[in-house]
Scaffold this motif. Structure first.
Motif, PDB file in Angstrom:
ATOM      1  N   ILE A  87       8.028   0.089  -9.228  1.00  0.00           N
ATOM      2  CA  ILE A  87       7.212   1.304  -9.214  1.00  0.00           C
ATOM      3  C   ILE A  87       6.003   1.090  -8.310  1.00  0.00           C
ATOM      4  N   CYS A  88       5.487   2.168  -7.767  1.00  0.00           N
ATOM      5  CA  CYS A  88       4.225   2.126  -7.037  1.00  0.00           C
ATOM      6  C   CYS A  88       3.216   2.943  -7.830  1.00  0.00           C
ATOM      7  N   LEU A  89       2.060   2.353  -8.097  1.00  0.00           N
ATOM      8  CA  LEU A  89       0.976   2.998  -8.829  1.00  0.00           C
ATOM      9  C   LEU A  89      -0.337   2.681  -8.129  1.00  0.00           C
ATOM     10  N   ARG A  90      -1.230   3.638  -8.099  1.00  0.00           N
ATOM     11  CA  ARG A  90      -2.524   3.394  -7.462  1.00  0.00           C
ATOM     12  C   ARG A  90      -3.313   2.318  -8.207  1.00  0.00           C
ATOM     13  N   GLY A  91      -3.935   1.433  -7.437  1.00  0.00           N
ATOM     14  CA  GLY A  91      -4.819   0.434  -8.007  1.00  0.00           C
ATOM     15  C   GLY A  91      -6.141   0.355  -7.265  1.00  0.00           C
ATOM     16  N   LYS A  92      -6.262   1.131  -6.224  1.00  0.00           N
ATOM     17  CA  LYS A  92      -7.442   1.115  -5.361  1.00  0.00           C
ATOM     18  C   LYS A  92      -8.656   1.683  -6.084  1.00  0.00           C
ATOM     19  N   PRO A  93      -9.816   1.050  -5.954  1.00  0.00           N
ATOM     20  CA  PRO A  93     -11.023   1.600  -6.593  1.00  0.00           C
ATOM     21  C   PRO A  93     -11.329   2.999  -6.089  1.00  0.00           C
ATOM     22  N   GLY A  94     -11.926   3.796  -6.952  1.00  0.00           N
ATOM     23  CA  GLY A  94     -12.282   5.161  -6.596  1.00  0.00           C
ATOM     24  C   GLY A  94     -11.940   6.091  -7.745  1.00  0.00           C
ATOM     25  N   TRP A  95     -12.858   7.009  -8.069  1.00  0.00           N
ATOM     26  CA  TRP A  95     -12.574   7.901  -9.198  1.00  0.00           C
ATOM     27  C   TRP A  95     -11.404   8.816  -8.881  1.00  0.00           C
ATOM     28  N   GLY A  96     -11.153   9.062  -7.603  1.00  0.00           N
ATOM     29  CA  GLY A  96     -10.004   9.863  -7.211  1.00  0.00           C
ATOM     30  C   GLY A  96      -8.807   9.026  -6.816  1.00  0.00           C
ATOM     31  N   GLU A  97      -8.911   7.717  -6.942  1.00  0.00           N
ATOM     32  CA  GLU A  97      -7.776   6.850  -6.619  1.00  0.00           C
ATOM     33  C   GLU A  97      -7.140   6.338  -7.916  1.00  0.00           C
ATOM     34  N   VAL A  98      -7.465   5.124  -8.344  1.00  0.00           N
ATOM     35  CA  VAL A  98      -6.780   4.557  -9.511  1.00  0.00           C
ATOM     36  C   VAL A  98      -7.005   5.373 -10.780  1.00  0.00           C
ATOM     37  N   LEU A  99      -8.181   6.003 -10.909  1.00  0.00           N
ATOM     38  CA  LEU A  99      -8.444   6.731 -12.150  1.00  0.00           C
ATOM     39  C   LEU A  99      -7.634   8.013 -12.265  1.00  0.00           C
TER      40      LEU A  99
ATOM     41  N   GLU B 257       3.806  -2.636  -6.634  1.00  0.00           N
ATOM     42  CA  GLU B 257       3.834  -2.975  -5.221  1.00  0.00           C
ATOM     43  C   GLU B 257       2.932  -4.170  -4.916  1.00  0.00           C
ATOM     44  N   PRO B 258       3.220  -4.923  -3.856  1.00  0.00           N
ATOM     45  CA  PRO B 258       2.324  -6.009  -3.438  1.00  0.00           C
ATOM     46  C   PRO B 258       0.952  -5.439  -3.076  1.00  0.00           C
ATOM     47  N   GLY B 259      -0.095  -6.183  -3.405  1.00  0.00           N
ATOM     48  CA  GLY B 259      -1.453  -5.737  -3.079  1.00  0.00           C
ATOM     49  C   GLY B 259      -1.845  -4.468  -3.798  1.00  0.00           C
ATOM     50  N   ALA B 260      -1.395  -4.328  -5.038  1.00  0.00           N
ATOM     51  CA  ALA B 260      -1.620  -3.083  -5.780  1.00  0.00           C
ATOM     52  C   ALA B 260      -3.092  -2.757  -5.953  1.00  0.00           C
ATOM     53  N   ALA B 261      -3.946  -3.753  -6.029  1.00  0.00           N
ATOM     54  CA  ALA B 261      -5.374  -3.506  -6.262  1.00  0.00           C
ATOM     55  C   ALA B 261      -6.048  -2.809  -5.090  1.00  0.00           C
ATOM     56  N   THR B 262      -5.391  -2.766  -3.942  1.00  0.00           N
ATOM     57  CA  THR B 262      -5.955  -2.073  -2.777  1.00  0.00           C
ATOM     58  C   THR B 262      -5.076  -0.897  -2.350  1.00  0.00           C
ATOM     59  N   ALA B 263      -4.116  -0.523  -3.179  1.00  0.00           N
ATOM     60  CA  ALA B 263      -3.190   0.551  -2.837  1.00  0.00           C
ATOM     61  C   ALA B 263      -3.646   1.866  -3.466  1.00  0.00           C
TER      62      ALA B 263
ATOM     63  N   GLY C  14     -17.283   7.204 -12.628  1.00  0.00           N
ATOM     64  CA  GLY C  14     -15.865   6.975 -12.367  1.00  0.00           C
ATOM     65  C   GLY C  14     -15.642   5.891 -11.338  1.00  0.00           C
ATOM     66  N   THR C  15     -16.491   5.855 -10.328  1.00  0.00           N
ATOM     67  CA  THR C  15     -16.359   4.820  -9.304  1.00  0.00           C
ATOM     68  C   THR C  15     -16.590   3.432  -9.900  1.00  0.00           C
ATOM     69  N   ARG C  16     -17.617   3.311 -10.741  1.00  0.00           N
ATOM     70  CA  ARG C  16     -17.913   2.011 -11.354  1.00  0.00           C
ATOM     71  C   ARG C  16     -16.778   1.565 -12.275  1.00  0.00           C
ATOM     72  N   VAL C  17     -16.268   2.485 -13.081  1.00  0.00           N
ATOM     73  CA  VAL C  17     -15.173   2.140 -13.985  1.00  0.00           C
ATOM     74  C   VAL C  17     -13.924   1.777 -13.182  1.00  0.00           C
ATOM     75  N   SER C  18     -13.658   2.517 -12.137  1.00  0.00           N
ATOM     76  CA  SER C  18     -12.472   2.236 -11.322  1.00  0.00           C
ATOM     77  C   SER C  18     -12.534   0.845 -10.703  1.00  0.00           C
TER      78      SER C  18
ATOM     79  N   SER D  54      -9.634  -1.893 -11.145  1.00  0.00           N
ATOM     80  CA  SER D  54      -9.024  -2.508  -9.968  1.00  0.00           C
ATOM     81  C   SER D  54      -9.142  -4.031 -10.021  1.00  0.00           C
ATOM     82  N   ALA D  55     -10.282  -4.507 -10.499  1.00  0.00           N
ATOM     83  CA  ALA D  55     -10.468  -5.957 -10.636  1.00  0.00           C
ATOM     84  C   ALA D  55      -9.481  -6.535 -11.644  1.00  0.00           C
ATOM     85  N   ALA D  56      -9.190  -5.795 -12.706  1.00  0.00           N
ATOM     86  CA  ALA D  56      -8.208  -6.255 -13.687  1.00  0.00           C
ATOM     87  C   ALA D  56      -6.813  -6.294 -13.074  1.00  0.00           C
ATOM     88  N   ILE D  57      -6.476  -5.309 -12.260  1.00  0.00           N
ATOM     89  CA  ILE D  57      -5.180  -5.304 -11.577  1.00  0.00           C
ATOM     90  C   ILE D  57      -5.076  -6.479 -10.619  1.00  0.00           C
ATOM     91  N   ALA D  58      -6.181  -6.823  -9.987  1.00  0.00           N
ATOM     92  CA  ALA D  58      -6.195  -7.954  -9.055  1.00  0.00           C
ATOM     93  C   ALA D  58      -6.216  -9.302  -9.763  1.00  0.00           C
TER      94      ALA D  58
END
Length: 448
Positions: A192-204, A248-254, A410-414, A418-422
């Motif tokens: 599966i591919c799931l967003r992991g990139k920081p950002g309130w409109g990205e991983v959150l 996906e590889p590098g999920a924390a930045t995807a 949201g940005t801070r929480v994201s 993301s750090a947990a995903i990494a």
């Protein structure tokens, strides 16, 4: 929130007060009147830039200057410019998060008078929930370029080969089982591919739908933070484990863009994300999986539906000097005829979805959208921003909270997620820190 207060929030978020010097831009045309458009660099928006010469044929005195930004950059820099009244942009691409708040603050031009006097524009054709989300006191303050909910995309061919059947209404347990069965790193295939990139409109964005359907919430009715509740911990743990084990590889930045590339190039068996992804996934010129994809509703746990409601829209700041010229381009880019222009020039799969009902009545688009058209409209209709989770909440919004502080919160929480995903922190530590951020925000509302 007052202009000065939100400006501080925005400046803290972006760290870049001089917007114009931070953004790359491209100018088209040689007219006397320059209209600067801040736009998100998603594929549908890049198509609009490519087609904008058609607008200039009918408006030779207008010189369009585009500032194309990634989603996170756009949110931060457009917020700073608008909050500070800087006037760098004549047209801004915003969403249903910003529009009602900024309209209340007096930062956006009321577009209803322009809409009403533009022959054939037909704002009643906008999908009702999308139109409502961009309105303040009954008037539209931005107009949708495309609208979206979220759904699960999956490779029908891979499911058939593996003897798997996607349920009509999948659960997150189903998704994990499918991801495990189809994950094959040696063959460059992620389950599966799931967003992991920081950002309130990205991983959150996707993660909040999981939190909601699991019965979690950001705040209770009295604005007590609940990001450390068992429901939130279970939801976040499940999401993080899923993407770490079978993602996906590098999920924390995807983010959306990276997952769009992974899935459309055949490197992921499933992708949970925005319904607007079909413009990339089903484009035969850009996607290796066009015609091979099935679509299912957003996975659930304890709710009947879980999809979000979002729209990228165009608004005109109050600081814009030539509002009529700005509106002329906004109207062109969001009109019924633009949909036909994209279809005829670039291909019908690339038409911006989810904004107008009439789009789905165009024979050519109805044909290419057979697999995803109905589920897109159903997902948008089923999204409930006023009741996003199983318990009452003091805020509105499915994948965001419609409060000014969420841009920063949201940005801070994201960043913690993301750090947990990494693997840089644990889910428990990430949520403990996130809880502290949320408590600070909640206290300000308890004091009111």
């Amino acid at each position: 929130m007052k202009r000065r207060t939100l400006a501080k929030v925005a400046t803290a978020l972006t760290g870049c007060a001089v917007v114009a010097s931070c953004a790359g831009a491209g100018a088209i045309g040689s007219g006397d009147n320059t209209i600067t458009v801040a736009i998100v660099s998603n594929s549908q928006m890049e198509d609009a830039i490519d087609l904008s010469a058609e607008f200039e044929k009918d408006h030779p005195d207008t010189d369009l200057r585009f500032v194309s930004l990634s989603e996170n950059e756009a949110r931060a820099k457009i917020t700073v410019s608008t909050a500070m009244g800087g006037g760098e942009f004549d047209i801004v691409m915003i969403s249903n998060y910003e529009t009602p708040q900024w309209a209340e603050n007096g930062w956006l031009t009321n577009l209803q008078p322009y809409i009403d006097k533009t022959e054939g524009y037909d704002s009643d054709d906008f999908i009702p929930s999308v139109r409502k989300s961009l309105s303040y006191k009954g008037d539209m303050y931005s107009v949708p370029f495309y609208g979206e909910s979220s759904f699960l995309m999956y490779r029908k061919d891979l499911f058939e080969q593996a003897g798997l059947t996607m349920p009509e209404k999948p659960t997150w347990d189903d998704v994990r089982g499918f991801a495990k069965a189809l994950h094959d790193p040696d063959a460059n295939m992620s389950g599966i591919c799931l967003r992991g990139k920081p950002g309130w409109g990205e991983v959150l964005a996707p993660l909040d739908t999981v939190i909601n359907t699991a019965g979690g919430r950001w705040f209770d009715e009295d604005w007590n933070a609940e990001l450390d509740s068992p429901e939130v911990r279970d939801a976040v743990t499940g999401y993080v484990d899923l993407v770490r084990d079978y993602g996906e590889p590098g999920a924390a930045t995807a983010g959306f863009g990276e997952c769009a590339t992974q899935f459309s190039q055949g490197n992921a068996a499933m992708w949970y994300d925005a319904t607007s992804a079909v413009s990339t996934v089903e484009d035969p010129e850009a996607s290796k999986v066009a015609g091979k994809v099935g679509y299912a509703p957003a996975p659930v746990i304890d709710t009947d539906h879980a999809g979000w409601l979002y729209t990228w829209s165009l608004g005109i700041p109050e600081t814009t000097e030539d509002k009529q010229a700005a509106w002329d381009f906004v109207a062109w880019m969001t009109d019924k005829d633009y949909m036909k222009l994209v279809g005829n020039e670039l291909g019908w799969a690339r038409v911006p979805p989810g904004s107008r009902n009439s789009t789905y009545e165009i024979p050519q688009y109805a044909d290419v959208s057979k697999a995803f058209g109905d589920i897109t409209l159903e997902s948008i209709a089923n999204a409930d921003p006023e009741n996003p989770t199983t318990k009452p909440v003091p805020y509105t919004g499915v994948q965001f909270l419609t409060i000014p502080e969420f841009q920063d919160l949201g940005t801070r929480v994201s960043q913690q997620i993301s750090a947990a995903i990494a693997g840089k922190t644990s889910v428990d530590d990430a949520l403990d820190q996130s809880q502290q951020y949320a408590e600070t925000v909640g206290e300000t509302y308890q004091e009111k």
